[in-house]
Motif scaffolding. Structure first.
Motif, PDB file in Angstrom:
ATOM      1  N   LYS A  73       0.712  -0.959   0.025  1.00 47.84           N
ATOM      2  CA  LYS A  73       0.221  -0.212  -0.011  1.00 47.84           C
ATOM      3  C   LYS A  73       0.783   1.271  -0.004  1.00 47.84           C
TER       4      LYS A  73
ATOM      5  N   TYR B  92      -5.600  -1.732 -10.223  1.00 50.67           N
ATOM      6  CA  TYR B  92      -5.360  -1.295  -8.871  1.00 50.67           C
ATOM      7  C   TYR B  92      -6.184  -2.193  -7.805  1.00 50.67           C
ATOM      8  N   TYR B  93      -5.963  -2.079  -6.440  1.00 50.75           N
ATOM      9  CA  TYR B  93      -6.659  -3.073  -5.445  1.00 50.75           C
ATOM     10  C   TYR B  93      -8.047  -3.041  -5.780  1.00 50.75           C
ATOM     11  N   ASP B  94      -8.605  -1.855  -6.183  1.00 48.78           N
ATOM     12  CA  ASP B  94     -10.132  -1.921  -6.009  1.00 48.78           C
ATOM     13  C   ASP B  94     -10.724  -2.156  -7.621  1.00 48.78           C
TER      14      ASP B  94
ATOM     15  N   VAL C 136      -9.644  -1.386 -10.627  1.00 49.45           N
ATOM     16  CA  VAL C 136      -9.624  -0.272 -12.057  1.00 49.45           C
ATOM     17  C   VAL C 136      -8.395  -0.813 -12.623  1.00 49.45           C
TER      18      VAL C 136
ATOM     19  N   TRP D 162      -9.213   8.162 -11.470  1.00 52.07           N
ATOM     20  CA  TRP D 162      -8.928   7.102 -10.310  1.00 52.07           C
ATOM     21  C   TRP D 162      -8.577   8.038  -8.996  1.00 52.07           C
TER      22      TRP D 162
ATOM     23  N   HIS E 102     -10.597   8.937  -5.498  1.00 45.49           N
ATOM     24  CA  HIS E 102     -10.070   8.675  -4.234  1.00 45.49           C
ATOM     25  C   HIS E 102      -9.925  10.028  -3.304  1.00 45.49           C
TER      26      HIS E 102
ATOM     27  N   GLY F  14     -14.853   3.918  -0.510  1.00 49.46           N
ATOM     28  CA  GLY F  14     -13.629   3.599  -0.447  1.00 49.46           C
ATOM     29  C   GLY F  14     -13.123   2.461   0.415  1.00 49.46           C
TER      30      GLY F  14
ATOM     31  N   LYS G 195     -12.749  -1.777   0.189  1.00 56.56           N
ATOM     32  CA  LYS G 195     -12.597  -3.023  -0.610  1.00 56.56           C
ATOM     33  C   LYS G 195     -13.623  -3.942   0.168  1.00 56.56           C
TER      34      LYS G 195
ATOM     35  N   ARG H 254     -11.061  -4.588   3.532  1.00 58.99           N
ATOM     36  CA  ARG H 254     -10.467  -3.199   3.840  1.00 58.99           C
ATOM     37  C   ARG H 254     -11.372  -1.849   3.934  1.00 58.99           C
TER      38      ARG H 254
END
Lengths: 667, 173
Positions: free
Chosen positions: A563, A606-608, A610, B13, B17, B90, B92, B110
Motif C-alpha cells: 500500500k 489497482y486493488y479496487d 480499476v 481514479w 479517491h 472507499g 474493498k 479493507r
C-alpha cells in the motif's frame, strides 16, 4: 584553565597514530576559559531512554558513558534537559528533566559517568518550544502559529508572565547542572525548539517587547536567557549555544540567512563563548542530514558565519563524518572544533578509533535517520547499523563478553551483510568460522543495491568493509566462488550452519518473454533495457533500481502490491525517496498488480479493480523471495542451523545487520 | 488523435479517491462540530448513532427503486447495493452467497473509516457501533419496504482487530 584530564590526554595523544594523522582534530582548544585537549564534541541527542517523568535511567547513563569514552578526551554532551515540570518543553517521551531538585541525583550520576571516561562533561538546556508538549498535549511558543507537521502538538502563545517564568526556569535548570558537576553549559536553540521560535519571523508574531520586525527585537528572549544562565553559572564555566545559521524556511517567510547570522554575533555579545552551527528546521522541507546529502556539504555555512564577523569558536556536525574532512576544515579555519552526533550513535567509539588508528573498525553511520524516526514515534533510540545501540547497559550484548565454552565449526553461507556480521561475532566468541559465497566477492544483495543513486553505495561500503575487516581480524576463513550444496553439508557435517543466502528476485510464473528481466540483470546492464520500463515491486530495491534506470534516461513506472511505496524504508527517510522519484519522473502505482503483459504495455490493476495500460518495453522484476534452500539439508543431517537476513525474510540492511549480530552472539 | 489511457484513467481514479477521502473527513468534521456545540453534554456514541441513523435512512431510500422481489436473487441484489455503496466510500468489499438464497455474507476486506476515525479522535468502539447502526437502519427500512423479516449481524470487525468486517444478511423464515 585546563580541563581535568587535559595533560593526561595530551601526553597520550603523543603516542597515538591518529593524533599524527589528524593533528588539528587532536590539537587543544580553549572555549571560554576552559582548555580542552582535543577538538571533538559529541553533540546532544535525545534517546528516549529515560523515564516518562524525566528521571535519568541506568540505560541512558550507560549509553552516554559509551559516547564519553569515544570522544577521547573531548566534550561529551548529555541529552538536552527540559526546564519545566509541566512538560511544555518536553519534546520527547524520555527526555530528561531538570525542573526540580529531585532530578539532581540522576544528573549528578550522569555528569560523573561522563567524567569517569575522562571526557569533558557538557550539559544542555533544551525547551522544545513548538516541538514540545509531548505529554502536555499542547506546546508553547511566542505565537500560536499552527503546526506544519501533524506530528506536533497545537501551540499556545506564551503570556508575558510565562516568558519571565520560562527564563527563570532556564536559570534554575542551569544551576542544577552546575551543582550536578557538569563542566560546560549549553543552550539549545535549533530546529524549531523554543529559542529558535522566538528568533524566527514565521513563528514569532508578537508585538510586545519579545517580538518585532527585526531580528534584534526578536532576539530579546534569547538574550535574556543567555544573560540569566550566564549569571547562574560560575564565571569560568564555558557557555555554548546551538543556533541555526540557515533555517531553510523561506517558503514560510522564515529568517534570512543574514538575520540568522546576526543572532550569532548577538549571542556571542550576550555572553556565549562558542556557537554550534546548525542548518534546517524539522519543519523545513530541505534535507540536511540524510544520506543523499554529500559529506561536507554544509561546511560553507560556518565559513560564511566567520566571514560575517563571528569571532567565537564554532563547531558543526551535519554530514561531517570523516576525520580527514574535519581536520582540514579546522586547518582551514572553517570550524574550530568537530561536532558529531549520528556517527557516534552508530559507533560510540568513532573518534577514539580515529585516535588509535583503527579506522577499519568504525561502524559508519549510513545517515538513514531511523534514530530520529524512533524518537518521534515515542520509541527508544535504536540504530539501523549498530545492534548494540541502547544496549550499552547489558554486557552480554557484546560478543567479547560472552565467550563460548563449546567452540564449534560454523559455516556461514553467504558473505552479505548478515553473513559477515554473524561470522565476526561468532568468531569473536571463540568459534571457528568459515564463510562461503558463490560470488567472487563479499556484499551479497548490496552489490546490486550500491549502484542506486543518492549515495546508496554507502550502504555497501559501510557494512561490507566493516564486516570484512572484523572477520579478517578474527581469523575467519573465506571461500569465494563456492556454492554450498546439500551434499557438501552432508559430507562435511559442520557443527552449525548459518544460512545467510539472501533472497532471489522473483516473478509470477506466468510471466514469460525476453523483455522480462530481473533487477540484477537490469542494474548491471546484463540484458537490454528498453526506453519504457515497468519495475515490478515497490520496496527499497525496486525504488533504487527505478532511480538508477531513470538516471540513465529511461521512462520508469513502479508497480507494487504494498500500500505504501518504500514501506521497508524508515519514515524519516522515505519522504526523500518520494521526492527523488518525483524529481526523476518515475511514476508510482502502489497497491496494484500487473494483470497482463502485452506488446509494449502492461495492464496494471489497482486493488479496487480499476485497470489501465502502462507503456512497457521492459519489465524489471524486483520483488524478492527468501533463498533458504539449505534449510532442509541441515534438518536432514541434524545440524544446528540459523536462518538469517533476507534468507529468513527479505528486508532492509538493518534487519540483516541485527540478525547477523544476534546470531553470532547466541550460536 | 493521441489518447493516453493511463493518464486519463489514473487522473480520474486519483480524483475519485480524493473525493472519497474528503467525504470521510467531512463526516468527522461534522461530528466534531456537533460535539463542540453540545459541549459538556456531548456523548460521541449518541452523536454517531444519530448520524448513522440519518445516513441509513437516506441510503435505504436509494435502494427502493432497485429492489425487485420477483427475482429469486433479490437478496443478493440488495447486498450488491450495499457493496456498491461501501465501495464508493472507499472500502474493498465483496459479497459471498450463503447456504441458500435467503442468506448472503458481505465482507469488507479493507475499510478506510477506522483510520479516518482515529485521526479525528473517534474510538474504534464508536466507529464500529456507527457502521453497525447504519447497516441496521438500512435493513430495517428495507424490511419495512419489502415486508420481509430481513436481518443483519456483524460476525467480524476490522475495528476489533479481526482483519475484516463480515456481515451476515438473511431473511428469517
Amino acid at each position: 584553565m585546563k580541563s581535568k584530564y587535559f595533560d593526561e590526554w595530551r601526553a597520550k595523544y603523543e603516542t597515538m597514530p591518529g593524533a599524527k594523522k589528524y593533528p588539528h582534530v587532536f590539537s587543544p582548544i580553549t572555549i571560554g576559559k576552559l582548555e580542552i585537549p582535543c577538538r571533538i564534541k559529541y553533540a546532544a541527542t535525545e534517546d528516549n531512554l529515560n523515564t516518562h517523568d524525566g528521571y535519568i535511567t541506568k540505560e541512558d547513563i550507560a549509553y552516554m558513558a559509551a559516547r564519553a569514552k569515544g570522544v577521547a578526551g573531548g566534550i561529551c554532551t548529555m541529552q538536552g534537559v527540559t526546564t519545566d515540570e509541566l512538560k511544555m518543553g518536553q519534546g520527547y517521551k524520555g527526555q530528561a528533566c531538570a525542573a526540580d531538585r529531585k532530578f539532581l541525583p540522576g544528573l549528578t550520576e550522569m555528569a560523573n559517568a561522563i567524567k569517569e571516561q575522562k571526557a569533558v562533561s557538557n550539559y544542555q538546556l533544551m525547551h522544545c518550544g513548538r516541538v514540545g508538549g509531548h505529554w502536555a498535549k499542547k506546546a508553547e511558543g511566542p505565537s500560536a502559529v499552527p503546526q506544519r507537521l501533524r506530528l506536533f502538538e497545537p501551540v499556545e502563545e506564551m503570556s508575558h508572565a510565562r516568558i519571565l517564568e520560562c527564563i527563570d526556569q532556564h536559570a534554575f535548570s542551569a544551576e542544577l547542572g552546575v551543582e550536578a558537576g557538569f563542566e560546560i553549559m549549553e543552550i539549545s536553540g535549533i530546529v524549531g525548539y523554543l529559542l529558535s521560535n522566538y528568533l524566527n519571523t514565521y513563528t514569532n508574531r508578537r508585538t510586545d517587547e519579545y517580538g518585532g520586525d527585526t531580528v534584534e527585537k526578536r532576539f530579546k528572549f534569547v538574550g535574556d536567557i543567555i544573560r540569566k544562565v550566564k549569571a547562574a553559572i560560575p564565571e569560568d564555566m564555558p557557555l555554548i549555544i546551538r543556533l541555526c545559521a540557515w533555517e531553510q524556511l523561506d517558503d514560510v517567510n522564515g529568517n534570512t540567512m543574514e538575520e540568522s547570522l546576526k543572532t550569532y554575533l548577538m549571542a556571542n555579545e550576550a555572553g556565549c563563548d562558542s556557537i554550534s552551527i546548525t542548518v534546517g528546521w524539522q519543519e523545513s522541507t530541505v534535507p540536511v542530514i540524510s544520506r543523499d546529502v554529500d559529506q561536507g556539504s554544509w561546511l560553507w555555512v560556518p565559513k560564511k558565519a566567520k566571514e560575517f564577523g563571528l569571532k567565537a569558536p564554532v563547531s558543526m556536525a551535519y554530514r561531517l563524518f570523516k576525520a580527514e574532512m574535519a581536520d582540514k576544515a579546522i586547518a582551514d579555519g572553517v570550524i574550530d572544533y568537530w561536532e558529531n552526533c549520528r556517527p557516534q550513535i552508530a559507533d560510540p567509539l568513532m573518534p577514539l578509533k580515529f585516535l588509535e588508528g583503527r579506522e577499519e573498525d568504525i561502524r559508519w553511520c549510513v545517515a538513514c535517520n531511523v534514530c530520529l524516526a524512533r524518537l518521534f514515534r515515542d520509541a527508544p533510540m535504536t540504530c539501523y547499523i549498530n545492534p548494540t545501540c541502547a544496549h550499552e547497559s547489558q554486557p552480554d550484548w557484546y560478543p567479547e563478553n560472552v565467550h563460548t565454552d563449546d567452540p564449534k565449526s560454523i559455516w556461514v553461507v553467504g558473505a552479505g551483510v548478515a553473513g559477515l556480521e554473524a561470522a565476526w561475532t561468532a568468531a569473536e566468541r571463540g568459534h571457528k568460522v568459515t564463510v562461503f559465497d558463490k560470488n567472487a566477492e563479499a556484499g551479497g544483495t548490496l552489490l546490486d543495491a550500491r549502484q542506486a543513486p543518492y549515495n546508496d553505495y554507502e550502504l555497501y561500503d559501510v557494512t561490507t568493509h566493516f564486516g570484512l575487516a572484523q572477520c579478517q581480524k578474527r581469523g575467519v576463513e573465506f571461500k569465494y566462488n563456492t556454492e554450498v550444496t546439500a551434499d557438501m553439508i552432508a559430507d562435511e557435517l559442520p557443527d552449525a550452519v548459518v544460512i545467510a543466502t539472501g533472497a532471489e528476485y522473483s516473478k509470477p510464473a506466468a510471466w514469460e518473454g525476453e523483455n522480462i528481466i530481473s533487477l540484477h540483470e537490469a542494474i548491471n546492464d546484463l540484458k537490454p533495457v528498453g526506453d519504457n520500463v515497468v519495475v515490478w515491486g515497490n520496496k527499497k530495491p525496486a525504488i533504487g533500481c527505478a532511480l538508477a534506470l531513470a538516471k540513465k534516461g529511461k521512462k520508469v513506472t513502479i508497480v507494487g502490491e504494498e500500500k505504501t511505496t518504500g514501506k521497508d524504508i524508515n519514515p524519516s527517510f522515505r519522504w526523500r525517496y518520494a521526492i527523488f522519484l518525483a524529481q526523476n519522473g518515475v511514476k508510482v502505482y502502489s497497491d496494484a498488480t500487473i494483470k497482463e503483459i502485452g506488446d509494449g504495455e502492461a495492464i496494471v490493476r489497482y486493488y479496487d479493480g480499476v485497470k489501465f495500460p502502462v507503456k512497457a518495453d521492459t519489465i524489471v522484476y524486483a520483488e524478492r523471495v527468501s533463498n533458504n534452500a539449505l534449510k532442509e539439508a541441515c534438518q536432514e543431517n541434524g545440524i544446528e542451523f540459523r536462518l538469517i537476513g533476507d534468507a529468513a525474510t527479505p528486508r532492509g540492511v538493518s534487519g540483516a545487520v541485527h540478525d547477523g549480530y544476534k546470531t553470532g552472539l547466541r550460536i | 488523435m493521441a489518447f493516453d489511457a493511463e493518464k486519463e484513467i489514473t487522473s480520474l481514479w486519483r480524483a475519485f479517491h480524493g473525493v472519497q477521502d474528503d467525504q470521510r473527513r467531512t463526516f468527522y468534521q461534522w461530528r466534531q462540530a456537533a460535539l463542540e456545540l453540545l459541549g459538556d453534554k456531548a456523548d460521541p456514541m449518541e452523536v454517531a448513532d444519530k448520524a448513522w441513523e440519518v445516513i441509513g435512512i437516506d441510503t435505504a431510500k436509494s435502494y427502493f427503486p432497485r429492489t425487485n422481489l420477483s427475482k429469486p436473487n433479490w437478496l443478493q441484489s440488495l447486498a450488491s447495493n450495499i457493496v456498491a455503496t461501501w465501495m464508493m466510500r472507499g472500502a474493498k468489499i465483496h459479497m459471498e452467497k450463503g447456504e441458500n438464497d435467503n442468506e448472503v455474507f458481505i465482507i469488507w476486506d479493507r475499510c478506510p473509516y477506522p483510520t479516518t476515525a482515529k485521526s479525528y479522535g473517534a474510538s474504534m468502539e464508536e466507529d464500529l457501533a456507527g457502521c453497525n447502526r447504519g447497516l441496521e437502519v438500512i435493513v430495517e427500512q428495507l424490511a419495512a419496504f419489502t415486508n420481509k423479516k430481513l436481518k443483519i449481524e456483524t460476525t467480524k470487525a476490522i475495528p476489533k482487530g479481526e482483519g475484516a468486517c463480515v456481515r451476515r444478511l438473511w431473511v428469517e423464515e
